[in-house]
Design a protein around this motif. Structure first.
Motif, PDB file in Angstrom:
ATOM      1  N   ILE A 187     -21.999 -45.362  47.150  1.00  0.00           N
ATOM      2  CA  ILE A 187     -21.378 -44.132  46.666  1.00  0.00           C
ATOM      3  C   ILE A 187     -22.457 -43.067  46.718  1.00  0.00           C
ATOM      4  O   ILE A 187     -23.456 -43.133  45.992  1.00  0.00           O
ATOM      5  CB  ILE A 187     -20.848 -44.308  45.231  1.00  0.00           C
ATOM      6  CG1 ILE A 187     -19.739 -45.356  45.218  1.00  0.00           C
ATOM      7  CG2 ILE A 187     -20.366 -42.985  44.662  1.00  0.00           C
ATOM      8  CD1 ILE A 187     -19.301 -45.763  43.829  1.00  0.00           C
ATOM      9  N   ALA A 189     -23.656 -38.743  47.900  1.00  0.00           N
ATOM     10  CA  ALA A 189     -23.311 -37.357  48.187  1.00  0.00           C
ATOM     11  C   ALA A 189     -23.578 -37.091  49.666  1.00  0.00           C
ATOM     12  O   ALA A 189     -24.340 -37.818  50.307  1.00  0.00           O
ATOM     13  CB  ALA A 189     -24.145 -36.414  47.325  1.00  0.00           C
ATOM     14  N   ARG A 196     -29.300 -39.116  48.062  1.00  0.00           N
ATOM     15  CA  ARG A 196     -28.780 -39.776  49.270  1.00  0.00           C
ATOM     16  C   ARG A 196     -29.958 -40.166  50.171  1.00  0.00           C
ATOM     17  O   ARG A 196     -30.027 -41.297  50.669  1.00  0.00           O
ATOM     18  CB  ARG A 196     -27.823 -38.833  50.004  1.00  0.00           C
ATOM     19  CG  ARG A 196     -27.390 -39.336  51.387  1.00  0.00           C
ATOM     20  CD  ARG A 196     -26.780 -38.197  52.197  1.00  0.00           C
ATOM     21  NE  ARG A 196     -26.470 -38.611  53.554  1.00  0.00           N
ATOM     22  CZ  ARG A 196     -25.272 -38.986  53.976  1.00  0.00           C
ATOM     23  NH1 ARG A 196     -24.256 -38.977  53.137  1.00  0.00           N
ATOM     24  NH2 ARG A 196     -25.089 -39.342  55.223  1.00  0.00           N
ATOM     25  N   PHE A 214     -17.871 -44.369  49.629  1.00  0.00           N
ATOM     26  CA  PHE A 214     -17.309 -43.196  48.972  1.00  0.00           C
ATOM     27  C   PHE A 214     -18.336 -42.076  49.050  1.00  0.00           C
ATOM     28  O   PHE A 214     -19.491 -42.255  48.658  1.00  0.00           O
ATOM     29  CB  PHE A 214     -16.980 -43.508  47.507  1.00  0.00           C
ATOM     30  CG  PHE A 214     -16.291 -42.399  46.769  1.00  0.00           C
ATOM     31  CD1 PHE A 214     -14.906 -42.337  46.706  1.00  0.00           C
ATOM     32  CD2 PHE A 214     -17.026 -41.407  46.126  1.00  0.00           C
ATOM     33  CE1 PHE A 214     -14.262 -41.312  46.018  1.00  0.00           C
ATOM     34  CE2 PHE A 214     -16.397 -40.377  45.446  1.00  0.00           C
ATOM     35  CZ  PHE A 214     -15.009 -40.337  45.393  1.00  0.00           C
ATOM     36  N   THR A 215     -17.917 -40.922  49.560  1.00  0.00           N
ATOM     37  CA  THR A 215     -18.808 -39.767  49.669  1.00  0.00           C
ATOM     38  C   THR A 215     -18.166 -38.581  48.981  1.00  0.00           C
ATOM     39  O   THR A 215     -17.012 -38.248  49.263  1.00  0.00           O
ATOM     40  CB  THR A 215     -19.093 -39.419  51.142  1.00  0.00           C
ATOM     41  OG1 THR A 215     -19.666 -40.556  51.798  1.00  0.00           O
ATOM     42  CG2 THR A 215     -20.061 -38.246  51.243  1.00  0.00           C
ATOM     43  N   SER A 216     -18.923 -37.944  48.097  1.00  0.00           N
ATOM     44  CA  SER A 216     -18.404 -36.775  47.377  1.00  0.00           C
ATOM     45  C   SER A 216     -19.553 -35.867  46.985  1.00  0.00           C
ATOM     46  O   SER A 216     -20.593 -36.347  46.519  1.00  0.00           O
ATOM     47  CB  SER A 216     -17.633 -37.193  46.126  1.00  0.00           C
ATOM     48  OG  SER A 216     -17.274 -36.053  45.357  1.00  0.00           O
ATOM     49  N   PRO A 217     -19.399 -34.561  47.134  1.00  0.00           N
ATOM     50  CA  PRO A 217     -20.430 -33.627  46.683  1.00  0.00           C
ATOM     51  C   PRO A 217     -20.409 -33.438  45.170  1.00  0.00           C
ATOM     52  O   PRO A 217     -21.324 -32.866  44.599  1.00  0.00           O
ATOM     53  CB  PRO A 217     -20.060 -32.328  47.391  1.00  0.00           C
ATOM     54  CG  PRO A 217     -18.578 -32.405  47.556  1.00  0.00           C
ATOM     55  CD  PRO A 217     -18.282 -33.865  47.799  1.00  0.00           C
ATOM     56  N   SER A 218     -19.351 -33.930  44.516  1.00  0.00           N
ATOM     57  CA  SER A 218     -19.161 -33.723  43.087  1.00  0.00           C
ATOM     58  C   SER A 218     -19.737 -34.881  42.276  1.00  0.00           C
ATOM     59  O   SER A 218     -19.446 -36.053  42.548  1.00  0.00           O
ATOM     60  CB  SER A 218     -17.670 -33.572  42.768  1.00  0.00           C
ATOM     61  OG  SER A 218     -17.414 -33.716  41.394  1.00  0.00           O
ATOM     62  N   SER A 220     -18.951 -35.577  39.202  1.00  0.00           N
ATOM     63  CA  SER A 220     -17.826 -36.202  38.507  1.00  0.00           C
ATOM     64  C   SER A 220     -17.057 -37.133  39.428  1.00  0.00           C
ATOM     65  O   SER A 220     -16.590 -38.206  39.006  1.00  0.00           O
ATOM     66  CB  SER A 220     -16.891 -35.130  37.942  1.00  0.00           C
ATOM     67  OG  SER A 220     -16.379 -34.301  38.967  1.00  0.00           O
ATOM     68  N   GLY A 221     -16.949 -36.774  40.720  1.00  0.00           N
ATOM     69  CA  GLY A 221     -16.290 -37.643  41.687  1.00  0.00           C
ATOM     70  C   GLY A 221     -17.063 -38.930  41.902  1.00  0.00           C
ATOM     71  O   GLY A 221     -16.482 -40.024  41.966  1.00  0.00           O
ATOM     72  N   GLN A 222     -18.382 -38.821  42.004  1.00  0.00           N
ATOM     73  CA  GLN A 222     -19.217 -40.011  42.175  1.00  0.00           C
ATOM     74  C   GLN A 222     -19.151 -40.911  40.945  1.00  0.00           C
ATOM     75  O   GLN A 222     -19.084 -42.141  41.059  1.00  0.00           O
ATOM     76  CB  GLN A 222     -20.660 -39.589  42.438  1.00  0.00           C
ATOM     77  CG  GLN A 222     -20.868 -38.854  43.760  1.00  0.00           C
ATOM     78  CD  GLN A 222     -22.269 -38.294  43.871  1.00  0.00           C
ATOM     79  OE1 GLN A 222     -23.249 -38.945  43.521  1.00  0.00           O
ATOM     80  NE2 GLN A 222     -22.379 -37.067  44.337  1.00  0.00           N
ATOM     81  N   ALA A 225     -15.942 -42.845  40.975  1.00  0.00           N
ATOM     82  CA  ALA A 225     -15.988 -43.936  41.946  1.00  0.00           C
ATOM     83  C   ALA A 225     -16.825 -45.103  41.424  1.00  0.00           C
ATOM     84  O   ALA A 225     -16.475 -46.274  41.619  1.00  0.00           O
ATOM     85  CB  ALA A 225     -16.556 -43.424  43.267  1.00  0.00           C
TER      86      ALA A 225
END
Length: 299
Positions: A187, A189, A196, A214-218, A220-222, A225
């Motif tokens: 997981i 960014a 990263r 799973f890739t997310s700039p957020s 909260s999203g990370q 996940a």
């Protein structure tokens, strides 16, 4: 005999606190908008007032004396009280705007206390806060869109801002069973995130197979996940909450990243006041750590 009454000079105390917090006369001078010899002279004048040395200048470097270590927390309180009184009186030079930037994780952990204290001391200064990757923050600063920023950097010395603290990084997941999966689900960014970069470099150096699950700039999203058990991520140790597990072997150790304070045009005026608040709030470079997490080591 009556005791000698000494009226401490606030400017001298401010110079003392800045030198103590930055660990450098040169960096303190940059923050205060003065030359290094001028700051050294201020410290000498303070020592004359106190009739006691506040820094031990033996050897190559310097350190706080016993008297200096005792003075530091009291000097911080005096400066904060001074700034609050001046702000209450409505001095015009305390008005303005500071455009401040920080990565999301730093903002989540540290900014509430910093900005709250600053707003109480300087209610006439408007704050505009941007959360983004370090590379983007530096780009915005170069284009005149930010005045001040906390950034993540490699340990490069004083060239890029004033070092504030080192941030320990850890591998985290919902539980240790994730280590049984091959390739290891990550997981992360998107680039150019420094966490990263640390994760990929460490895994490649150790020859461990991995895939981006799973890739997310957020942030909260990370975190969502991670809590859903979708993979392994990298977080500052201070953000490893109770519901996540810190993973050890066979994952490679991660080196710390440095957090630095950078300014677009020198740290004077409103931006300089916020810079001083940042250093005072973070207590001269100690990032708060949490001990409320589970640790797993698999051998």
């Amino acid at each position: 005999m009556a005791q000698r009454l000494v009226n401490l000079d606030i400017d001298l105390l401010r110079a003392f606190v800045m030198v103590a917090e930055t660990g450098s006369f040169t960096r303190a001078a940059a923050l205060l908008g003065r030359t290094q010899p001028a700051v050294s002279l201020q410290i000498r004048r303070l020592e004359d007032q106190l009739r006691s040395p506040v820094f031990d200048r033996g050897g190559r470097g310097f350190s706080l004396t016993t008297e200096g270590a005792g003075l530091l927390p009291q000097a911080r309180r005096l400066l904060r009280l001074n700034d609050e009184i001046v702000a209450t009186l409505g001095e015009g030079d305390l008005a303005g705007e500071v455009r401040f930037g920080a990565p999301e994780d730093i903002a989540t952990i540290h900014l509430p206390g910093i900005l709250g204290s600053f707003a109480r001391s300087h209610p006439r200064i408007k704050l505009s806060v941007t959360c983004d990757y370090t590379t983007n923050l530096l780009d915005q600063m170069s284009r005149g869109l930010l005045d001040l920023a906390l950034i993540k950097r490699e340990p490069v010395g004083p060239e890029l801002g004033v070092r504030v603290w080192s941030e320990p990084l850890v591998w985290v997941a919902l539980d240790a069973s994730i280590l049984e999966q091959t390739p290891l689900p990550l997981i992360i960014a998107p680039a150019p995130d420094i966490y990263r970069k640390r994760a990929l470099s460490a895994l490649e150096a150790y020859g461990l197979a991995f895939r981006a699950s799973f890739t997310s700039p957020s942030l909260s999203g990370q975190m969502a996940a991670l809590r859903a058990g979708l993979g392994v991520g990298v977080l500052p140790a201070a953000m490893a909450s109770r519901d996540l597990t810190v993973l050890g072997s066979p994952l490679p150790a991660l080196s710390d990243t440095e957090i630095a304070l950078v300014s677009a045009r020198g740290m004077c005026g409103p931006a300089g006041l916020l810079a001083q608040e940042v250093l005072r709030t973070l207590e001269g470079g100690r990032s708060p750590m949490t001990s409320a997490y589970k640790t797993h080591h698999q051998y």
